[in-house]
Each structure stands twice: as C-alpha cells, then as structure tokens.
Design an enzyme around this catalytic site. Structure first.
Site, PDB file in Angstrom:
ATOM      1  N   GLU A 496       0.857  -1.195   0.000  1.00  0.00           N
ATOM      2  CA  GLU A 496       0.000   0.000   0.000  1.00  0.00           C
ATOM      3  C   GLU A 496       0.891   1.243   0.000  1.00  0.00           C
ATOM      4  OE1 GLU A 496      -2.211  -1.014   3.525  1.00  0.00           O
ATOM      5  OE2 GLU A 496      -2.578  -2.954   2.603  1.00  0.00           O
ATOM      6  N   SER A 526      -4.934  -5.060   0.552  1.00  0.00           N
ATOM      7  CA  SER A 526      -5.172  -6.503   0.524  1.00  0.00           C
ATOM      8  C   SER A 526      -3.927  -7.196   1.063  1.00  0.00           C
ATOM      9  CB  SER A 526      -5.417  -6.969  -0.918  1.00  0.00           C
ATOM     10  OG  SER A 526      -6.497  -6.295  -1.505  1.00  0.00           O
ATOM     11  N   GLU A 527      -3.763  -7.125   2.373  1.00  0.00           N
ATOM     12  CA  GLU A 527      -2.504  -7.632   2.940  1.00  0.00           C
ATOM     13  C   GLU A 527      -2.269  -9.097   2.589  1.00  0.00           C
ATOM     14  OE1 GLU A 527      -4.465  -5.538   4.555  1.00  0.00           O
ATOM     15  OE2 GLU A 527      -3.140  -3.870   5.069  1.00  0.00           O
ATOM     16  N   ASP A 552       1.088  -5.257  13.040  1.00  0.00           N
ATOM     17  CA  ASP A 552      -0.230  -5.791  13.420  1.00  0.00           C
ATOM     18  C   ASP A 552      -1.008  -6.273  12.189  1.00  0.00           C
ATOM     19  OD1 ASP A 552      -0.685  -4.039  16.351  1.00  0.00           O
ATOM     20  OD2 ASP A 552       0.763  -3.393  14.854  1.00  0.00           O
ATOM     21  N   HIS A 594      -1.969  -0.826  16.042  1.00  0.00           N
ATOM     22  CA  HIS A 594      -0.911  -0.405  15.121  1.00  0.00           C
ATOM     23  C   HIS A 594       0.467  -0.415  15.767  1.00  0.00           C
ATOM     24  CE1 HIS A 594      -4.142   0.956  12.556  1.00  0.00           C
ATOM     25  NE2 HIS A 594      -3.330   1.510  11.687  1.00  0.00           N
TER      26      HIS A 594
END
Ligand code: TPP
Ligand code: MG
Length: 816
Positions: A496, A526-527, A552, A594
């Site tokens: 990203e 879209s990890e 995370d 995070h």
C-alpha cells in the site's frame, strides 16, 4: 495516488445507472467435426483415457482408505485423500486447452488436476524434453522406479512416471514428486506445469496471481490458472487476489510493452458444496458463482459459467479465455460446473445431500456420456473403450504394487527435512536481463541528497549532527533496495502507498523516479494478497519485496506468511525457492492495533527467517543480506528508529552485508549483560550508563539483531563473563521471543549464571495511546529496577516501578 486521474465532483455526482452486462451460462454447442479438427480424434480419445485414469486413481485411493486393499494389494494409507471422482471432465477439459508454459495451481482436491495437467504435458512436450525432465528429476530416482512398469514407448513411460510420482508423493515416499514432504494435498510437479496445490482452501488464488505477475513483469509466455472450489469464493484472500489481478493500473499506468494485466484465470470448480455446506441456497448468496465477476471490474472478469461435465465445453472456454489473458485483458473468472460423487474425504457420510441427487449426477456421469459421444461419432467403439479401461487399471495395479511394496524403506530422514527448511542460497540476480530503470542512478534526487549527508550521528567533534544533515535508518533501507533493483531485473516491490507516497514511512522516496511502474507499485489494501502474490512471484522465479505498513497487519496476511511463505520451500522438498522479503514496521503512537511487535509469532513458525535491525548500518547491511538470499525473510523495522542516525560506526557507502544470525556487541562490559531486540537497544544503553555511573556496574550491551537464525555463541560468551543477563524488547513480555532466548541461554550457560535471566518486555496489555506509552513500553528504569529486584541488589537504589518476583507472580495470576 498518481495525479493522472482527476476525480471531478461534477462528473462523479451525475445521475446515472450502472449497467452490468450479461454473463454467459453454458453456451457451448457441441460440433464433433469442429472438435475433431481442433484436437484431432486421437486427442479426443486421450482425453477420455485421462478422465478414466483419474477416476481409477481416485477409486483406488478410496478403496485403500476405506478397506485397506485394492485389487488384492493391501496398504494402510495414514494420510488424507480428498477425492475428485466426478470432477474429471473439468480438469481434463481445462488442460486440453493449455500450453506447456502455462501453470496450474490448485487446491486440496487436486489429484485429478495434477494427473490431468501432467498427462497432457507428457503428450504435448517434445519427446526429448519429456525424457530429459524425467531423467533429471531427483537424479532419476522416480524414473528408475517408473521404468519397472511395462511400457511400449517414451510417452507411455511418461504416464507411468506421472502416476508413480503422484502416488509415491501421496504415500510419503522419497521418490515421490516432493519426496513425500508435500503429500496428498500439496503434491505438484512443475516441469509438467502442475504448480503447488494448497490445503488452505482458496490459498492458491493470490499465489497464482503472483506467478501471473511474474510472467507479466518478466515477459514470460503463457498463463496461470488458479483452481479454486466454489465454497472458497467466501475466502478473503480469493477476493483480494481478484482485486489485485484486476487493478486498472496495468492498462493505465504500466508501460504498454509489459503487456497489460497479469494473465490469471480464476477457475472455480463449482461442485456446489464445501465439505457439507451447500453454496447454492445455504452458505453463499451469489446463486450463480460467475455473477461475482460483475463486482470486480467493468468486464465482469469475462466471467462465464461452463458445463464442466463436458470436457470439450471446458476446453473451449479455457481456450477463449487464454487468448484474452495472453493479450493482457485479464483477469478471467470461470464458474466450471461439476460434481463430486465421492465424499469430501473417506469419512464423509454424505449426510448433507440426498442419495437421489448423487444418483442423478451418476446418471449424467461425464466419463460415460463423453465416451458415448465419441462412440456416437465413430471416434471409438464400446469394445475399444473397455480395452482402454482395462489397460489403465493394469498400469495402475503395477504402480500401486511398486509404490506400496517397500514403502517404509523409502522415506526421507530427519536430516533431509532439516536440509530443506531453507534454500540458503545466494542469488545476485534471478535473470540475466538488464534491470529496467527510468534514470541513471547518479541522477536520482535522493541518491544525490544522501551523498551530502552525515553517515554518522556525530560530527568530528563528537557533537550530534542535525536531523536534516543526518543519514537515517530509512536511508539505509533505501540504499539496499536501490542496490538490488539495479542488479536483479526480476526484483519487484509492492504494497500500500509504495509508489508516489514513497512507502508508508518514506523508505522508498526516490524509487518512484528510478523505477517503472511494474517494478514498484501500489496495491489494493489486501494484505493477504500482497504477501500471497509475493509468495507466487518468488516461487515462480522472481525476487519480491512486499510491505505491510504495520506489524499488526500481519494478522490480515496470517495464512500467506505462516502457511505459504514459510512452508513451500520445505513442502516442495527444496525444489522451490522463496526469495521474498516481507517488510513490516513495529509501530508506536498509533495505539492498540498499530503498535505491536509480533516477532514471537514469526519465530514460532518454521521456515521463516526474521531480522530486526536497530541501527542505520544494520538497516542497510541486513536488508542487503535479505535481498541477496533465497529464503523468505520477515524484516522487522521500528518506527521509533526510522529517523535515527548511526551512533556506532559510520554507514559504509558501498555494498556490505551484516553476517547472518550474528548479534552485535554495542558496548563492552564485565558485570552484567543486557541483550535487546529492536529499539530497546537505546534504552538499554541509557540503563547501562546509569548502572555504571551510579552503581559501578560494568554493563555489556548486545543487540541481537536476528530472531531466526540466531547464533547464540557471542551471547553465551558474554554471560560466561558477566554471569548475569537481562533481555529487553518492545514485544509484550508473555510468550515473547526473548523468553525463548532466556530459556536457551539458561540451558547453554546455567553453570555460569549467578542469577536467573530476566526478561523485560512491554506489559501484557493493549498498546495504549502515545500519552501513556511510558507505562507500556519497557523504560530504562524498568531495566534497572528489575536488575535490583531480581538479579543483583543495587546499593542505595530506589525503585520507581515494581519488578519483584511477587509482582511477576501477581501478573501471571491475573493474566496481564
Ligand atoms: C482455510 C481453510 N478453511 C477450511 C478448510 C477445511 N476444508 C477443507 S475442504 C473444505 C471445503 C472446500 O470447499 P470448496 O472450496 O468448494 O472445494 P471442494 O472441497 O468442494 O473441492 C473445507 C472447509 C481448509 N482446508 N482451509
Ligand atoms: Mg465445492
């Protein structure tokens, strides 16, 4: 976000209606003349043979699993067998339309897919190639076995080779296609176009997309197919893969000569069921699976529903879609109707479907109906079909006898499994092409700027260098990336905000000007697919670097990291390599979701390497190391460190690598050792200063740098000298990687320890707001207080925190 596309409020707010277009359903019309002209009558018959071969193979496995015997041969197969009886036409029809360079990835139910793909390749590849593949594979071990089965010619030998290699793999023999380390659900044979099959359902979608990206980015011919079950349309990574495959940028921003979208066919073998859940009417809402294409792009992903009970309908569709994909017009979605007359697995009692339904599909059996079709058009006779069926069974009997005969003597050893956990190679470049760059590196603005920076945090007089003159940790990462980009033409990076934004933390700033779009690009959020595509890209032959903004977010890519990147090298018995770097940052300031350090999770999973540099020098040296290797590396970075300069030794301008697994002694000492992982290094140094000044305790500070692999020798040496060890990192204390280090050192140096090893990590809480971080992350006072309470009393020391054994007990009791 590129500025090419202006979002005009007038335009986007206009009243309008979206027209989705129609999606064809079962449009194929049979035409024997055309089919015979297209495939040749012999190939039409061969397709029937392949279908029967698969059916016999599955029936044989079913019999062995349920009765322990087949055709008078006894064998106890302990592993799984997810059979695909009923689905043969879908697999065989697909392969009839594929070329040797095409790659097929599949699922847990893939015996039929492997056989269909490999048997078609044995027929289609030039004879010498088939011969050479078989001779060279595992040094000819599999071939030597297959040769014992009677055969008239090389292609017949090829059939035995495929059957033997697949079954030997399922039965865990070392002459199986993956030396028995893949087994039933993961078997594959890349030389014949069968690529990894995945027991994680839907798992192949993003991996295959990565392989398709590899083809596109490196201008390799052919397409990639991801075979997926209908119920797996519900898997997040499948959706993510389709989004990644359908990005507009392939057509709008990538250089035209790259050729458009990645050539990926998402082929859903729609047998209407998951295990027991029914996709139509119960567990999904699409009713017609092909409909999903309409949600992805304006072309509806060229979606079609095809009758997978007719191999020729499937072949026709795949051939048409293949042409689209080759022309860069993908991705494609096929909804290939089929039915598994076998249970999901041998223990399946089919309690979720009626006998009448199964019988109706048996009555429509594709093998019978396709055979009858061939007979009807004079391509064969019933007698000939029977003879062919007997020949298939006969060959299979020979194969099963051979594979089961002396099976236990043919297993790999533990030493072998250990030897394939990593490929452990060095690869300067993975292709010989010149790397594509947009500018001479010397002209790059960031490169020029870095030339003027101080590569040390202190000037000649030892004064701190101001921030704008400082060569920072992120610059080290940048230099390593740029170096490898200029050497390895296959290297591509995505994630990203990777391009114009410059990567989440400006590590990539400057790369946008240096690299064409296809080597550095923004992905959807879209990890799973970001990492999964990296896995596919790497195992297909390229080097990929993917970025997850925050550690995370590994949760979103859990399967891709922990089951895919980690396991494919060893599940392939070392046949695949995984030159993949996954960059993740350990956060701060952004609260609970995070900011966590998940090194422990990565350390727990066999097959992954994990690095965590704490200095600019190591940021560069360790990323250089990761980018020269062929193993998957989860590369941890700390947001607390991106801005820092180098305090220990100036960062070299040229290329160098940090020695793998080797901790660094950052400060010598004789009385106590503090070892750290990540950003706590600097707090440990402050604590060491305090201990020395206020208590005369000479403290050695060691920066572990590596999680896996880790060489303990230096640490053990230090403990032998000091007799005391404190470990600290920003990870929550319970179950942290440092607990492993504590346990290992205790075992290696117990006789030298004067006190128990203490671990000082973050509290076992959520990471709170930045205003509260001091009560969460380990502070230098915590280190000193812990030393005082648990290691050596410090005369006159007043604790400001509670680190007593009693407090440790209380926290454990409370689970915090
Ligand atoms: C991620 C994941 N969830 C669940 C399972 C267990 N499982 C194995 S097969 C299967 C059904 C899959 O259905 P579908 O995708 O339609 O493929 P089919 O079995 O029908 O070929 C399930 C739930 C799994 N292997 N992987
Ligand atoms: Mg299904």
């Amino acid at each position: 976000m590129p500025k090419n596309f202006v979002v005009d409020p007038v335009e986007v707010r206009l009243q309008d209606e979206l027209k989705l277009g129609s999606i064809p359903i079962n449009q194929y019309r049979q035409d024997f003349k055309a089919e015979a002209a297209r495939f040749g009558v012999e190939e039409l018959r061969r397709m029937w043979i392949d279908m029967v071969t698969i059916r016999e193979f599955e029936n044989m496995l079913s019999s062995l699993k349920t009765t322990g015997a087949w055709q008078g041969i006894s064998y106890n197969h302990k592993g799984p067998a997810h059979l695909s009886a009923g689905q043969e036409a879908a697999a065989v029809g697909q392969c009839a339309a594929l070329a040797p360079e095409d790659q097929v990835f599949g699922s847990h139910r893939s015996h039929g897919e492997i056989l269909a793909r490999c048997l078609a390749s044995v027929r289609r590849l030039p004879e010498q190639e088939v011969q050479s593949i078989m001779e060279h594979f595992l040094g000819g071990e599999t071939l030597r076995a297959a040769e014992k089965i009677p055969h008239g010619n090389l292609r017949e030998l090829g059939v035995s080779f495929v059957l033997y290699g697949t079954l030997a793999e399922i039965f865990a023999r070392k002459d199986g296609f993956n030396r028995g380390l893949g087994g039933s659900m993961h078997a594959f044979f890349t030389p014949f176009g069968s690529y990894p099959n995945n027991a994680i359902v839907g798992g192949s979608a993003d991996i295959a997309t990565g392989a398709a990206l590899f083809k596109r980015i490196n201008r390799k011919p052919g397409i990639v197919v991801a075979n997926i079950g209908d119920a797996s349309m519900g898997c997040g990574p499948v959706w993510e893969a389709m989004c990644l495959a359908a990005m507009d940028q392939y057509r709008t921003l990538w250089p035209k000569e790259v050729g458009g979208a990645p050539p990926i066919l998402f082929n859903f073998f729609n047998n209407f069921y998951g295990m027991g859940g029914q996709t139509n009417g119960e567990t999904m809402g699409y009713q017609v699976l092909a409909r999903v294409g309409a949600g992805v792009n304006p072309e509806n992903m060229h979606a079609e529903r095809v009758d997978g009970y007719n191999p020729l309908a499937v072949a026709d569709a795949v051939a048409r879609k293949r042409a689209l994909l080759i022309n860069g017009k993908g991705p494609v979605l096929l909804d290939t109707l089929t039915y598994r007359i076998s249970g999901h697995s041998p223990s399946d009692a089919s309690s979720y479907r009626s006998k009448e339904e199964i019988e109706a599909w048996r009555a429509a059996d594709a093998i019978d109906s396709y055979g009858a079709y061939l007979v009807e058009h004079g391509a064969t006779t019933p007698g000939e079909l029977e003879t062919m069926r007997e020949a298939i069974t006969g060959r299979l009997v020979d194969v099963v006898r051979l594979v089961t005969g002396d099976a236990t003597e043919h297993r790999v050893t533990g030493a072998f499994v250990e030897s394939v956990m990593y490929s452990g190679q060095r690869a300067e470049r993975l292709d010989d092409r010149a790397p594509e760059l947009l500018q001479p590196i010397a002209e790059n603005a960031r490169v020029k700027a870095l030339a003027t920076k101080s590569r040390s945090a202190f000037d000649a007089e030892g004064k701190p260098v101001s921030k704008n003159k400082l060569y920072q940790y992120r610059d080290g990462l940048f230099e390593a990336m740029l170096h490898r980009f200029t050497i390895d033409p296959t290297m591509a990076a995505w994630g990203e905000e990777n391009r114009d934004w410059g990567g989440a933390f400006a590590v990539y700033r400057g790369l946008t000007e240096a690299l064409p779009y296809h080597r550095l690009f923004n992905s959807p959020i879209s990890e799973g697919a970001i990492v999964g595509a990296g896995v596919g890209y790497a195992l297909a032959g390229g080097r990929a670097v993917v970025e997850l903004m925050y550690c995370d977010f590994m949760g979103r890519a859990g399967d891709e990291l922990f089951n895919q990147a980690a396991k494919w090298q060893s599940m392939s018995a070392g046949l695949l390599r995984m030159p993949l770097v996954i960059r993740v940052s350990v956060g701060s300031k952004y609260g609970a979701q995070h900011s966590q350090d998940w090194t422990a999770l990565v350390s727990h999973i066999p097959g992954l390497k994990a690095y965590f540099p704490a200095t600019p020098c190591d940021a560069k040296g360790m990323l250089n190391l990761a980018l020269a290797g062929t193993d998957p590396v989860v590369f941890f970075e700390s947001q607390l460190l991106y801005d820092i300069g180098e305090r220990f030794e100036p960062v070299p301008e040229g290329y160098y690598e940090t020695p793998e697994g080797e901790p660094a002694v950052r400060k010598q000492g004789t009385d106590l050792t503090i070892a750290t992982l990540g950003a706590t290094l600097y707090r440990a140094l402050e604590a060491a200063e305090m201990l020395e000044k206020e208590h005369g305790i000479s403290t050695e500070v060691i920066d572990l740098r590596f999680v896996t692999p880790l060489r303990y020798e230096k640490l053990v040496e230090s403990v032998k000298k000091t007799g005391r060890l404190v470990l600290s990192s920003d990870a929550c204390e319970r179950g942290s990687f440092l607990q492993t280090v504590a346990s290992t050192v205790t075992q290696l140096a117990f006789d030298y320890l004067d006190a128990p090893v203490a671990v000082v990590g973050s509290r076992n809480w959520i990471t709170p707001a930045p205003e509260l971080e001091e009560i969460f992350f380990p502070q230098k006072e915590w280190l000193v207080d812990t030393i005082h309470e648990r290691i050596v009393p410090l005369a006159g020391h007043r604790c400001t925190t509670t680190q007593t054994p009693g407090e440790l007990l209380r926290r454990c009791r409370a689970g915090v």
